[in-house]
Design a protein around this motif. Structure first.
Motif, short mmCIF file in Angstrom:
data_model
loop_
_atom_site.label_atom_id
_atom_site.label_comp_id
_atom_site.label_asym_id
_atom_site.label_seq_id
_atom_site.Cartn_x
_atom_site.Cartn_y
_atom_site.Cartn_z
N LEU A 169 7.72 56.91 96.09
CA LEU A 169 8.22 55.77 95.33
C LEU A 169 9.11 54.85 96.17
O LEU A 169 9.23 53.65 95.86
N THR A 170 9.73 55.39 97.22
CA THR A 170 10.68 54.59 98.00
C THR A 170 10.09 54.02 99.29
O THR A 170 10.75 53.19 99.93
N THR A 171 8.92 54.48 99.68
CA THR A 171 8.28 53.91 100.87
C THR A 171 6.84 53.53 100.53
O THR A 171 6.26 54.07 99.57
N THR A 172 6.29 52.66 101.32
CA THR A 172 4.91 52.19 101.04
C THR A 172 3.87 52.90 101.88
O THR A 172 2.67 52.74 101.64
N THR A 173 4.33 53.69 102.87
CA THR A 173 3.37 54.30 103.80
C THR A 173 3.33 55.83 103.71
O THR A 173 2.56 56.46 104.42
N PHE A 174 4.18 56.41 102.84
CA PHE A 174 4.24 57.88 102.83
C PHE A 174 3.03 58.51 102.15
O PHE A 174 2.38 59.40 102.71
N PHE A 175 2.74 58.04 100.93
CA PHE A 175 1.71 58.74 100.15
C PHE A 175 0.33 58.15 100.42
O PHE A 175 -0.17 57.27 99.72
N ASN A 176 -0.25 58.62 101.49
CA ASN A 176 -1.67 58.33 101.75
C ASN A 176 -2.26 59.54 102.44
O ASN A 176 -1.54 60.36 103.04
#
Length: 337
Positions: free
Chosen positions: A48-55
């Motif tokens: 939720l706090t970063t754009t690149t973590f959950f992939n």
């Protein structure tokens, strides 16, 4: 002793290992819940706090980054369950990797891997013999062995590193690609090893003995458990696990470096503690350790992507360890009441 009393004693003897195994399964399930919840929360927060973590690519990278320390931590878990500790596991792994790397330059890579494996197992046996037969404190024994082994690794290589060119020695960093994500054989080995050790600890009489020794070695001895023999077997199995970690390390960074993984012992202890295994022995398990290793990597990966300085990452990891030890301490106090 009357016939009836003898029969009741026999039945009790037969039922005890079965009850112990049921208790171990229940205990392992309960103690995995906390670390698993922490892992899920950490993944949600960083997603939720970063754009690149959950992939998928980053999650696969986290698994690959966890492999070496996670495997080291499996061996560490076995020893901590017996109320011991291994400060030499990182050094043993490094010595195994440089033996393999240097021998592979002029010998068959498979032969080099076998020799490296034997070196790690032999050092595990030395640790086990000193702890079990001479009854020396594990902390002191492994601290001394760590110094000797680190010096041996530097002497053997003249403090030089050796590039690994053999496909066999780096194969654990390869694997099939599923949905655009590479699942390496190293990750498969780590998960498979966790399953095997988890089965051995919760479903076999050997596992019951390991937990019993960690809970109370004197009582285990009075109950007829061959404490020395079981302790020796634990350290030998741990040495074998460290050898597999050495193989994984050669895949992750295809260079046999005598100065590599200097903090392997501390990182493995961190993963074990965060995974819910008690430093006092007798509680915990390898599944929690696998989750603990993932928590540490997720924390480092997520904080890096959030732009947090590495020093604050160390602070966060340290706080997590203190919290884990505090929770275990409180749980033991409640159990003792």
């Amino acid at each position: 002793m009357t016939t009836r009393t003898a029969r009741e004693s026999e039945i009790a003897t037969l039922e005890t290992p079965l009850r112990a195994r049921r208790d171990l399964r229940s205990l392992a399930t309960h103690q995995v819940f906390g670390p698993l919840l922490a892992l899920v929360v950490a993944v949600i927060v960083f997603s939720l706090t970063t754009t690149t973590f959950f992939n998928s690519g980053n999650l696969a990278l986290i698994a690959q980054q966890s492999v070496v320390v996670g495997t080291l931590a499996l061996g560490q878990t076995l020893i901590i369950l017996t109320s011991g500790i291994d400060l030499a596991n990182g050094a043993i792994m490094v010595l195994g990797s440089v033996v393999i790397g240097k021998m592979a330059v002029s010998n068959d890579p498979v032969l080099a891997a076998v020799v490296g494996l034997l070196v790690c197992v032999a050092l595990g046996a030395v640790n086990g013999a000193l702890v079990s037969w001479l009854k020396l404190p594990p902390f002191i024994v492994t601290l001394g062995v760590m110094s000797v082994v680190m010096a041996a690794a530097r002497l053997f290589t003249d403090s030089q590193s050796y590039p690994i060119t053999s496909d066999f020695l780096t194969v654990l960093n390869e694997g099939p690609t599923i949905g655009g994500v590479t699942v390496t054989y190293g990750v498969m080995l780590w998960i498979g090893l966790t399953a095997v050790l988890g089965f051995a600890l919760t479903q076999t009489s050997w596992g019951v003995r390991v937990y019993a020794i960690g809970d109370n070695a004197r009582a285990a001895e009075l109950a007829g458990i061959k404490v020395r023999r079981v302790l020796l077997s634990v350290y030998v199995v741990a040495g074998l696990v460290y050898a597999l970690a050495a193989w994984q390390a050669l895949g992750r960074t295809p260079t046999a470096d005598p100065s590599g993984y200097m903090n392997g012992n501390l990182d493995s202890i961190t993963a074990v503690v965060i995974g819910g295994t008690s430093l006092l022995g007798g509680r915990g398990g390898v599944v929690g350790t696998l989750i603990g290793a993932l928590i540490v990597t997720v924390l480092q990966n997520g904080l890096t992507q959030a732009g947090i300085d590495s020093l604050y990452q160390q602070v966060a990891t340290g706080v997590l360890v203190i919290v884990a030890v505090g929770v275990d301490h409180l749980a033991r106090r409640r159990q003792a009441r």
